[in-house]
Design an enzyme around this catalytic site. Structure first.
Site, mmCIF file in Angstrom:
data_model
loop_
_atom_site.group_PDB
_atom_site.id
_atom_site.type_symbol
_atom_site.label_atom_id
_atom_site.label_comp_id
_atom_site.label_asym_id
_atom_site.label_seq_id
_atom_site.Cartn_x
_atom_site.Cartn_y
_atom_site.Cartn_z
ATOM 1 N N MET A 54 0.845 -1.195 0.000
ATOM 2 C CA MET A 54 0.000 0.000 0.000
ATOM 3 C C MET A 54 0.884 1.250 0.000
ATOM 4 O O MET A 54 0.409 2.352 0.306
ATOM 5 C CB MET A 54 -0.943 0.008 1.198
ATOM 6 C CG MET A 54 -1.918 -1.172 1.161
ATOM 7 S SD MET A 54 -3.456 -0.899 2.066
ATOM 8 C CE MET A 54 -2.851 -0.630 3.696
ATOM 9 N N HIS B 71 9.506 -3.522 3.185
ATOM 10 C CA HIS B 71 8.985 -3.741 1.831
ATOM 11 C C HIS B 71 10.134 -4.044 0.855
ATOM 12 O O HIS B 71 10.007 -4.907 -0.012
ATOM 13 C CB HIS B 71 8.261 -2.488 1.317
ATOM 14 C CG HIS B 71 7.026 -2.120 2.079
ATOM 15 N ND1 HIS B 71 6.958 -1.008 2.882
ATOM 16 C CD2 HIS B 71 5.810 -2.708 2.136
ATOM 17 C CE1 HIS B 71 5.741 -0.921 3.402
ATOM 18 N NE2 HIS B 71 5.031 -1.938 2.976
ATOM 19 N N LYS C 220 4.828 -10.172 9.266
ATOM 20 C CA LYS C 220 4.262 -9.323 10.323
ATOM 21 C C LYS C 220 2.729 -9.422 10.274
ATOM 22 O O LYS C 220 2.080 -9.484 11.300
ATOM 23 C CB LYS C 220 4.702 -7.860 10.183
ATOM 24 C CG LYS C 220 4.212 -7.037 11.384
ATOM 25 C CD LYS C 220 4.781 -5.659 11.395
ATOM 26 C CE LYS C 220 4.075 -4.762 10.417
ATOM 27 N NZ LYS C 220 2.659 -4.491 10.781
ATOM 28 N N LEU D 5 9.129 -3.294 11.618
ATOM 29 C CA LEU D 5 8.926 -2.170 10.703
ATOM 30 C C LEU D 5 7.482 -2.180 10.204
ATOM 31 O O LEU D 5 6.923 -3.225 9.888
ATOM 32 C CB LEU D 5 9.890 -2.271 9.518
ATOM 33 C CG LEU D 5 11.383 -2.183 9.857
ATOM 34 C CD1 LEU D 5 12.223 -2.155 8.571
ATOM 35 C CD2 LEU D 5 11.705 -0.965 10.710
ATOM 36 N N SER E 288 4.488 0.695 8.156
ATOM 37 C CA SER E 288 4.189 2.051 7.680
ATOM 38 C C SER E 288 3.546 2.868 8.786
ATOM 39 O O SER E 288 3.708 4.080 8.859
ATOM 40 C CB SER E 288 3.243 1.995 6.482
ATOM 41 O OG SER E 288 3.866 1.294 5.440
HETATM 42 O O1 PAF Z 1 -0.216 -5.875 3.534
HETATM 43 C C1 PAF Z 1 -0.616 -4.912 2.816
HETATM 44 O O2 PAF Z 1 0.099 -3.942 2.604
HETATM 45 C C2 PAF Z 1 -2.003 -4.977 2.211
HETATM 46 O O3 PAF Z 1 -2.889 -5.619 3.060
HETATM 47 C C3 PAF Z 1 -2.010 -5.612 0.807
HETATM 48 C C4 PAF Z 1 -1.590 -7.079 0.865
HETATM 49 C C5 PAF Z 1 -1.104 -4.839 -0.131
HETATM 50 C C6 PAF Z 1 -3.435 -5.576 0.231
HETATM 51 O O4 PAF Z 1 -3.916 -4.275 0.120
#
Ligand code: PAF
Length: 282
Positions: free
Chosen positions: A26, A33, A150, A185, A187
């Site tokens: 997201m 990430h 996580k 970690l 967001s």
């Molecule tokens: O883990 C996330 O960031 C969200 O739940 C995902 C898997 C991108 C779905 O929107």
């Protein structure tokens, strides 16, 4: 790195790719990430990341509107990380009309823990992940998608969905990336005030204590240990949703005979205005 917005553009960018590897996000990317992207790179012949803040997985009172949108920074980070294609659909690309068909996960798995405190969350996640999978993998012989551990329950829901729909996609779980002091970690760590950040470690510490105690506890004792862990965290100023030890296989309470290697301690709690989740495999 190619940046595409529509599904048609994405499919065109991947027309010569037979085995994409994929990291859905997201946005508001952090080192966790980027570690997923690093893991995904050798697993396919092109690495795709997506950025889409999925309104279907937010409750009306949650942070959909304020969720940090940092597209410029994110795309630079992905480029440096060696991602090949960034899929950044707009709302109209993924939801050109109200999404009335939904992927409904098994309530036995999806209505507890996160699902109890965020009703409908996993339906929103499964629905968007299915759409993203269709966008990235349709017509491909095989694919791989990497998710962080996580979001332990999310990973289990996605694995179940892929198995039930017989999707030709390997799901890879990536270990939790932590800050130097041990905070997972996320967001949402960006929401923490300095004071809350200095307390944030109390959540993983509480899970560590619970995990240690659980290793030798009976199932009856475990309930008391969980209640005590919640009380201790609340006494430090947190609002805990759950601190619990569950079976890794189905997230149900442990049964006699379950032991090390079978269990996971999971927690979710609010410090100030920020809700954090974490877990520790036992
Ligand atoms: O883990 C996330 O960031 C969200 O739940 C995902 C898997 C991108 C779905 O929107």
């Amino acid at each position: 790195m190619q940046i595409v917005h529509s599904i048609a553009e994405l499919r065109h960018a991947l027309r010569h790719t037979t085995r994409p590897s994929f990291v859905p996000t997201m946005g508001n990317l952090h080192a966790g990430h980027l570690a997923l992207v690093e893991q995904a790179k050798p697993l396919g012949d092109a690495t795709v990341a997506s950025i889409f803040v999925n309104r279907l997985q937010f409750l009306p009172h949650e942070d959909f509107d304020s969720y940090p949108r940092t597209f410029g920074d994110d795309s630079q980070k992905l480029e440096v990380a060696g991602c090949d294609v960034l899929f950044a659909p707009r709302e109209k690309d993924l939801y050109p009309e109200p999404q009335v068909f939904k992927v409904q996960p098994d309530p036995v798995l999806a209505d507890l823990l996160e699902g109890e405190f965020r009703p409908g969350f996993f339906t929103g996640v499964a629905t968007v992940v299915m759409k993203l999978f269709m966008a990235v993998f349709a017509g491909k012989a095989h694919g791989t998608a990497v998710f962080g551990k996580k979001d332990y329950q999310q990973l289990m829901v996605i694995r179940h969905m892929v198995r039930q729909f017989a999707l030709p996609i390997d799901i890879v779980g990536h270990e939790i990336e932590r800050a130097a002091d041990g905070l997972a970690l996320s967001s949402r760590n960006g929401y923490l005030s300095a004071a809350d950040r200095s307390q944030a470690l109390q959540l993983p510490q509480a899970l560590q204590v619970l995990a240690l105690e659980a290793a030798t506890a009976s199932t009856a004792q475990l309930l008391k240990l969980e209640a005590a862990a919640m009380q201790n965290l609340a006494a430090l100023g947190w609002q805990p949703d759950y601190l619990t030890v569950r079976r890794r296989s189905d997230l149900q309470p442990p049964q006699a005979g379950d032991g090390a290697g079978d269990l996971v301690a999971l927690g979710a709690a609010r410090i100030g205005a920020t809700r954090l989740i974490d877990n520790l495999e036992i």
